[in-house]
Design a protein around this motif. Structure first.
Motif, PDB file in Angstrom:
ATOM      1  N   ASP A   2       0.835  -1.206   0.000  1.00 44.76           N
ATOM      2  CA  ASP A   2       0.000   0.000   0.000  1.00 44.76           C
ATOM      3  C   ASP A   2       0.871   1.258   0.000  1.00 44.76           C
ATOM      4  O   ASP A   2       2.095   1.185   0.127  1.00 44.76           O
ATOM      5  N   LYS A   3       0.232   2.402  -0.145  1.00 43.92           N
ATOM      6  CA  LYS A   3       0.968   3.660  -0.261  1.00 43.92           C
ATOM      7  C   LYS A   3       1.819   3.962   0.976  1.00 43.92           C
ATOM      8  O   LYS A   3       2.937   4.454   0.854  1.00 43.92           O
ATOM      9  N   ARG A   4       1.295   3.668   2.149  1.00 42.86           N
ATOM     10  CA  ARG A   4       2.070   3.918   3.381  1.00 42.86           C
ATOM     11  C   ARG A   4       3.355   3.095   3.379  1.00 42.86           C
ATOM     12  O   ARG A   4       4.413   3.587   3.712  1.00 42.86           O
ATOM     13  N   GLN A   5       3.240   1.839   2.988  1.00 46.49           N
ATOM     14  CA  GLN A   5       4.416   0.974   2.937  1.00 46.49           C
ATOM     15  C   GLN A   5       5.389   1.448   1.867  1.00 46.49           C
ATOM     16  O   GLN A   5       6.603   1.397   2.068  1.00 46.49           O
ATOM     17  N   GLN A   6       4.863   1.924   0.750  1.00 43.83           N
ATOM     18  CA  GLN A   6       5.724   2.438  -0.316  1.00 43.83           C
ATOM     19  C   GLN A   6       6.484   3.676   0.146  1.00 43.83           C
ATOM     20  O   GLN A   6       7.672   3.825  -0.144  1.00 43.83           O
ATOM     21  N   PHE A  32       3.366  19.487   3.622  1.00 45.85           N
ATOM     22  CA  PHE A  32       2.287  18.502   3.518  1.00 45.85           C
ATOM     23  C   PHE A  32       1.009  19.030   4.164  1.00 45.85           C
ATOM     24  O   PHE A  32       0.152  18.268   4.598  1.00 45.85           O
ATOM     25  N   GLY A  33       0.884  20.336   4.236  1.00 47.55           N
ATOM     26  CA  GLY A  33      -0.338  20.952   4.765  1.00 47.55           C
ATOM     27  C   GLY A  33      -0.542  20.707   6.242  1.00 47.55           C
ATOM     28  O   GLY A  33      -1.674  20.588   6.695  1.00 47.55           O
ATOM     29  N   GLY A  34       0.565  20.622   6.996  1.00 41.78           N
ATOM     30  CA  GLY A  34       0.458  20.388   8.432  1.00 41.78           C
ATOM     31  C   GLY A  34       0.191  18.941   8.795  1.00 41.78           C
ATOM     32  O   GLY A  34      -0.225  18.645   9.909  1.00 41.78           O
ATOM     33  N   MET A  35       0.423  18.048   7.843  1.00 40.87           N
ATOM     34  CA  MET A  35       0.263  16.616   8.088  1.00 40.87           C
ATOM     35  C   MET A  35       1.622  15.943   8.007  1.00 40.87           C
ATOM     36  O   MET A  35       2.582  16.532   7.520  1.00 40.87           O
ATOM     37  N   SER A  36       1.675  14.719   8.451  1.00 38.22           N
ATOM     38  CA  SER A  36       2.884  13.922   8.266  1.00 38.22           C
ATOM     39  C   SER A  36       2.878  13.375   6.835  1.00 38.22           C
ATOM     40  O   SER A  36       1.859  13.395   6.145  1.00 38.22           O
ATOM     41  N   CYS A  40      -0.377  12.491   4.599  1.00 36.05           N
ATOM     42  CA  CYS A  40      -0.509  13.139   3.299  1.00 36.05           C
ATOM     43  C   CYS A  40      -0.651  12.105   2.184  1.00 36.05           C
ATOM     44  O   CYS A  40      -1.416  12.297   1.240  1.00 36.05           O
ATOM     45  N   ALA A  41       0.054  11.003   2.298  1.00 37.70           N
ATOM     46  CA  ALA A  41       0.074   9.972   1.261  1.00 37.70           C
ATOM     47  C   ALA A  41      -1.223   9.178   1.164  1.00 37.70           C
ATOM     48  O   ALA A  41      -1.346   8.314   0.297  1.00 37.70           O
ATOM     49  N   GLU A  42      -2.202   9.484   1.992  1.00 31.27           N
ATOM     50  CA  GLU A  42      -3.475   8.766   1.937  1.00 31.27           C
ATOM     51  C   GLU A  42      -4.291   9.125   0.696  1.00 31.27           C
ATOM     52  O   GLU A  42      -5.183   8.375   0.314  1.00 31.27           O
ATOM     53  N   THR A  43      -3.990  10.268   0.076  1.00 31.94           N
ATOM     54  CA  THR A  43      -4.651  10.636  -1.179  1.00 31.94           C
ATOM     55  C   THR A  43      -3.634  10.474  -2.315  1.00 31.94           C
ATOM     56  O   THR A  43      -2.418  10.489  -2.079  1.00 31.94           O
ATOM     57  N   GLU A  44      -4.109  10.336  -3.521  1.00 38.10           N
ATOM     58  CA  GLU A  44      -3.211  10.166  -4.671  1.00 38.10           C
ATOM     59  C   GLU A  44      -2.311  11.390  -4.854  1.00 38.10           C
ATOM     60  O   GLU A  44      -1.105  11.256  -5.056  1.00 38.10           O
ATOM     61  N   GLY A  46      -1.503  13.612  -2.600  1.00 41.37           N
ATOM     62  CA  GLY A  46      -0.596  13.669  -1.463  1.00 41.37           C
ATOM     63  C   GLY A  46       0.540  12.667  -1.594  1.00 41.37           C
ATOM     64  O   GLY A  46       1.701  12.972  -1.300  1.00 41.37           O
ATOM     65  N   TYR A  47       0.203  11.473  -2.056  1.00 36.24           N
ATOM     66  CA  TYR A  47       1.216  10.439  -2.273  1.00 36.24           C
ATOM     67  C   TYR A  47       2.271  10.927  -3.271  1.00 36.24           C
ATOM     68  O   TYR A  47       3.471  10.783  -3.043  1.00 36.24           O
ATOM     69  N   LEU A  48       1.813  11.520  -4.364  1.00 39.28           N
ATOM     70  CA  LEU A  48       2.742  12.028  -5.373  1.00 39.28           C
ATOM     71  C   LEU A  48       3.623  13.136  -4.799  1.00 39.28           C
ATOM     72  O   LEU A  48       4.826  13.195  -5.087  1.00 39.28           O
ATOM     73  N   LEU A  49       3.051  14.002  -3.968  1.00 37.49           N
ATOM     74  CA  LEU A  49       3.821  15.064  -3.326  1.00 37.49           C
ATOM     75  C   LEU A  49       4.885  14.490  -2.398  1.00 37.49           C
ATOM     76  O   LEU A  49       6.037  14.939  -2.397  1.00 37.49           O
ATOM     77  N   VAL A  50       4.530  13.497  -1.621  1.00 36.44           N
ATOM     78  CA  VAL A  50       5.484  12.867  -0.698  1.00 36.44           C
ATOM     79  C   VAL A  50       6.623  12.212  -1.474  1.00 36.44           C
ATOM     80  O   VAL A  50       7.802  12.386  -1.139  1.00 36.44           O
ATOM     81  N   MET A  51       6.292  11.488  -2.532  1.00 32.48           N
ATOM     82  CA  MET A  51       7.327  10.821  -3.316  1.00 32.48           C
ATOM     83  C   MET A  51       8.229  11.838  -4.013  1.00 32.48           C
ATOM     84  O   MET A  51       9.444  11.648  -4.102  1.00 32.48           O
ATOM     85  N   GLU A  52       7.660  12.937  -4.483  1.00 32.14           N
ATOM     86  CA  GLU A  52       8.443  14.010  -5.093  1.00 32.14           C
ATOM     87  C   GLU A  52       9.385  14.631  -4.054  1.00 32.14           C
ATOM     88  O   GLU A  52      10.545  14.918  -4.346  1.00 32.14           O
ATOM     89  N   THR A  53       8.886  14.823  -2.854  1.00 29.33           N
ATOM     90  CA  THR A  53       9.708  15.383  -1.780  1.00 29.33           C
ATOM     91  C   THR A  53      10.864  14.453  -1.448  1.00 29.33           C
ATOM     92  O   THR A  53      12.004  14.903  -1.275  1.00 29.33           O
ATOM     93  N   LEU A  54      10.606  13.162  -1.384  1.00 29.34           N
ATOM     94  CA  LEU A  54      11.680  12.202  -1.129  1.00 29.34           C
ATOM     95  C   LEU A  54      12.721  12.215  -2.250  1.00 29.34           C
ATOM     96  O   LEU A  54      13.923  12.101  -1.987  1.00 29.34           O
ATOM     97  N   ALA A  55      12.277  12.374  -3.484  1.00 29.20           N
ATOM     98  CA  ALA A  55      13.220  12.462  -4.605  1.00 29.20           C
ATOM     99  C   ALA A  55      14.104  13.700  -4.468  1.00 29.20           C
ATOM    100  O   ALA A  55      15.312  13.645  -4.725  1.00 29.20           O
TER     101      ALA A  55
END
Length: 63
Positions: A2-6, A32-36, A40-44, A46-55
């Motif tokens: 799932d997205k959290r694991q990813q 992440f709008g004041g979220m972890s 944030c990754a619970e929405t599509e 948000g997930y893309l934003l988190v992965m972009e941030t990690l990159a």
């Protein structure tokens, strides 16, 4: 996987340590709008934003 694991898996690769990755993933961040990252990754979008941030982190741009 799932997205959290990813997110956690990618963060572990970026930070090189499970503990550091987990700490980063649960820390509230303004980009992440004041979220972890995990929240944030619970929405599509948000997930893309988190992965972009990690990159960005991986390539030397802070998070």
């Amino acid at each position: 996987m799932d997205k959290r694991q990813q997110v956690l898996s990618r963060a572990e690769k970026v930070f090189g340590d499970k503990g550091r990755a987990a700490a980063w993933a649960v820390q509230v961040k303004s980009q992440f709008g004041g979220m972890s990252a995990l929240e944030c990754a619970e929405t599509e979008d948000g997930y893309l934003l988190v992965m972009e941030t990690l990159a960005k982190v991986e390539h030397g741009f802070g998070a």
